[in-house]
Motif scaffolding. Structure first.
Motif, mmCIF file in Angstrom:
data_model
loop_
_atom_site.group_PDB
_atom_site.id
_atom_site.type_symbol
_atom_site.label_atom_id
_atom_site.label_comp_id
_atom_site.label_asym_id
_atom_site.label_seq_id
_atom_site.Cartn_x
_atom_site.Cartn_y
_atom_site.Cartn_z
ATOM 1 N N ARG A 128 41.663 -11.792 9.631
ATOM 2 C CA ARG A 128 42.856 -12.525 9.978
ATOM 3 C C ARG A 128 43.780 -11.997 10.517
ATOM 4 O O ARG A 128 44.673 -11.434 11.732
ATOM 5 C CB ARG A 128 43.361 -13.853 9.588
ATOM 6 C CG ARG A 128 42.061 -14.653 9.100
ATOM 7 C CD ARG A 128 42.764 -16.670 8.493
ATOM 8 N NE ARG A 128 43.239 -16.319 7.979
ATOM 9 C CZ ARG A 128 42.405 -16.412 6.684
ATOM 10 N NH1 ARG A 128 41.622 -17.695 7.318
ATOM 11 N NH2 ARG A 128 42.769 -17.040 5.697
ATOM 12 N N CYS A 129 43.875 -10.140 9.469
ATOM 13 C CA CYS A 129 45.115 -9.475 10.253
ATOM 14 C C CYS A 129 44.756 -8.016 10.578
ATOM 15 O O CYS A 129 45.299 -6.417 10.890
ATOM 16 C CB CYS A 129 45.686 -8.904 8.789
ATOM 17 S SG CYS A 129 45.872 -10.206 6.950
ATOM 18 N N ASP A 132 46.341 -5.540 12.577
ATOM 19 C CA ASP A 132 47.223 -4.557 11.540
ATOM 20 C C ASP A 132 46.208 -3.037 10.811
ATOM 21 O O ASP A 132 47.268 -2.679 10.917
ATOM 22 C CB ASP A 132 48.315 -4.544 10.636
ATOM 23 C CG ASP A 132 48.999 -6.389 11.165
ATOM 24 O OD1 ASP A 132 49.238 -5.667 11.971
ATOM 25 O OD2 ASP A 132 48.524 -7.325 10.554
ATOM 26 N N ALA A 356 45.616 -9.771 2.029
ATOM 27 C CA ALA A 356 45.944 -9.996 2.941
ATOM 28 C C ALA A 356 47.195 -10.788 3.022
ATOM 29 O O ALA A 356 48.194 -10.927 4.009
ATOM 30 C CB ALA A 356 44.338 -10.723 3.510
ATOM 31 N N ILE A 359 50.009 -8.096 3.298
ATOM 32 C CA ILE A 359 50.136 -7.196 4.861
ATOM 33 C C ILE A 359 51.059 -8.514 5.387
ATOM 34 O O ILE A 359 51.868 -8.078 5.874
ATOM 35 C CB ILE A 359 48.672 -7.736 5.294
ATOM 36 C CG1 ILE A 359 47.833 -6.734 4.541
ATOM 37 C CG2 ILE A 359 48.996 -7.333 6.797
ATOM 38 C CD1 ILE A 359 46.923 -6.599 5.288
ATOM 39 N N CYS A 360 50.091 -10.153 4.739
ATOM 40 C CA CYS A 360 51.940 -10.983 5.459
ATOM 41 C C CYS A 360 53.254 -11.047 5.083
ATOM 42 O O CYS A 360 54.190 -11.356 5.906
ATOM 43 C CB CYS A 360 51.112 -12.513 5.987
ATOM 44 S SG CYS A 360 49.373 -12.022 6.246
ATOM 45 N N LYS A 363 54.906 -8.330 6.487
ATOM 46 C CA LYS A 363 56.066 -8.488 7.829
ATOM 47 C C LYS A 363 57.362 -9.676 7.723
ATOM 48 O O LYS A 363 57.322 -9.177 7.839
ATOM 49 C CB LYS A 363 54.194 -8.795 8.530
ATOM 50 C CG LYS A 363 53.709 -7.547 8.389
ATOM 51 C CD LYS A 363 52.095 -8.296 9.842
ATOM 52 C CE LYS A 363 52.063 -8.204 10.834
ATOM 53 N NZ LYS A 363 51.442 -9.145 11.136
#
Length: 472
Positions: A128-129, A132, A356, A359-360, A363
């Motif tokens: 889902r990432c 990126d 993941a 990463i989220c 951000k």
């Protein structure tokens, strides 16, 4: 003949009173010089100027110990489905001899994100990432041996004794927070192949070596002093500093002693800061769930803790953080010569959600553009097998990925052949990967040098090219 004195000559002997009266004004100058020197040293240790302007300040290295299978993760090979079970008859890989068969992936691949990059069902959260990520499919290492491969990934050399990538970054940029180490390894207590040399300062000053933090609980043993011994401890530290400083002067600035002094000082400063920085009770329940810390699987929970601690360390100014694999299948590595399906599935379960989530979270907090995430192991795994559920070491072609500041997300760079045997397009070496990581931090890999044994050394030796196609 009796000695005679010249007119106006005064005996050099001074009383204590006269000595103090004569030198009193100098004490203030000595104290001021000491304070200024301390400030200058602190400033020098804090931040050095990069070679060029860059928004990226920190690196989080997710080390996939043992070698993730590229053909089961980010490099699908439909041709393997057609050849599955058929004899594999030739190889240049010395570990791939004997009666072998082609082995298709037990996982399915689907395209994800606007970029449509295919990702294995092993990694549903990272999928889902994918917009990126810059996925480099054409990595190539030197040898199919864990000890040399892990050293090569960490130090740019197959031999021990060279500084770690984290040490080079710390040496090149300095620290953003003088109360925390610049290079931290979040460890589960498992030393990777190649040993602690992977985290060593090598010939760089000893203050640039990694500081090991434990996976759970107190990051460092005895880091939290009892209130009633704090003053005693400070007195002992002052005595140690005095004795070591005198010893260092007698050895003309010996680096080991100088570094020991700095390490004492760092340890003392960390006592009040590290427990607070890594106290995850300060995080919301939603944030902890994002990283999978609520998991009933202990190894998944521990890896989530490490990723969340990495984010907190980035927020606090630590330059380079390495996250190691959790204990689990095959001692926590991806080295599945047999039982591939269970081993890779277990390790993916442990790491996928937390990475993941990292990463989220970066951000959401505005830290993604300042942080580089590196996902890499020492090599890949063979598209063929001696059995029906295992793969061997494969340095001829494999996959790593980058994400974060300066990285062009949603990118595939390079390729292996139709069976995943060889890197054939835009072949990328470890030196190229290291040069690119340094470049993203604003460091020129050809200019970041250290003089040792009569010549200038660098992380990339005499090799390496920046992979500009994965950069913004």
């Amino acid at each position: 003949m009796p000695a005679t004195r010249c007119p106006g000559f005064r005996s050099p002997a001074l009383s204590r009173r006269e000595l103090l009266a004569t030198t009193a004004n100098g004490f203030g100058s000595i104290a001021l010089a000491g304070l200024l020197a301390e400030q200058n040293v602190a400033a020098a240790e804090m931040t050095r100027q990069p070679h060029r302007s860059s928004r990226v300040k920190n690196v989080i290295f997710c080390f996939m110990d043992g070698g993730v299978s590229h053909v089961d993760s980010f490099d699908p090979k439909p041709q393997l489905d057609a050849l599955d079970g058929k004899p594999f008859t030739e190889s240049k890989n010395p570990t791939a001899n004997g009666n072998r068969q082609w082995l298709k992936s037990p996982w399915t691949f689907h395209q994800h994100g606007e970029s449509g990059i295919p990702v294995s069902s092993l990694f549903p959260h990272i999928a889902r990432c994918v917009d990126d990520l810059a996925v480099i499919r054409s990595m190539k290492a030197d040898l199919p041996i864990h000890s040399t491969g892990v050293l090569f990934l960490h130090t740019g050399s197959n031999n021990a004794g060279r500084p770690s990538l984290g040490s080079w970054v710390n040496y090149g940029l300095g620290s953003e927070n003088r109360n925390l180490p610049g290079f931290v390894v979040l460890s589960f207590g498992v030393v990777p192949c190649g040993g602690l040399e992977n985290f060593s300062n090598g010939f760089l000053p000893a203050s640039h070596q990694a500081t090991m933090f434990q996976a759970d609980g107190l990051p460092i043993d005895n880091i939290h002093p009892a209130d009633n011994i704090a003053r005693i401890q400070q007195t002992k530290l002052a005595l140690l500093q005095s004795e070591d400083a005198a010893f260092s002067r007698s050895l003309a600035g010996n680096d080991a002693v100088e570094s020991a002094i700095r390490n004492y000082e760092m340890a003392y400063r960390m006592q009040s800061l590290v427990p607070d920085v890594l106290d995850l009770s300060r995080e919301t329940e939603a944030t902890q769930q994002l990283y999978g810390i609520d998991s009933k699987v202990p190894s998944q929970r521990l890896y989530g803790i490490q990723c969340l601690r990495a984010r907190r360390l980035v927020e606090s100014g630590v330059r380079f953080i390495e996250i190691t694999c959790p204990p689990g299948a095959s001692n926590g590595t991806w080295d599945q010569h047999g039982d591939l399906k269970n081993g890779h599935q277990k390790n993916a379960l442990d790491t996928d959600q937390a990475i993941a989530g990292l990463i989220c979270d970066l951000k959401a907090r505005g830290l993604f553009d300042e942080t580089l995430i590196v996902w890499a192991g020492e090599f890949g795994r063979t598209p063929h097998s001696a059995g029906r559920d295992g793969r061997d070491h494969h340095p001829e072609g494999f996959t790593v990925w980058l994400a974060g500041g300066g990285v062009r997300g949603g990118t595939i760079y390079g390729a292996t052949d139709e069976l995943g045997m060889q890197a054939v397009d835009h072949v990328t070496t470890m030196h190229d990967l290291h040069a690119t990581i340094l470049h993203l931090l604003g460091l020129d890999h050809e200019r970041l040098t250290y003089r040792f044994a009569g010549r200038d050394f660098r992380l990339t030796d005499v090799h390496g090219h920046v992979i500009h196609d994965v950069l913004m």
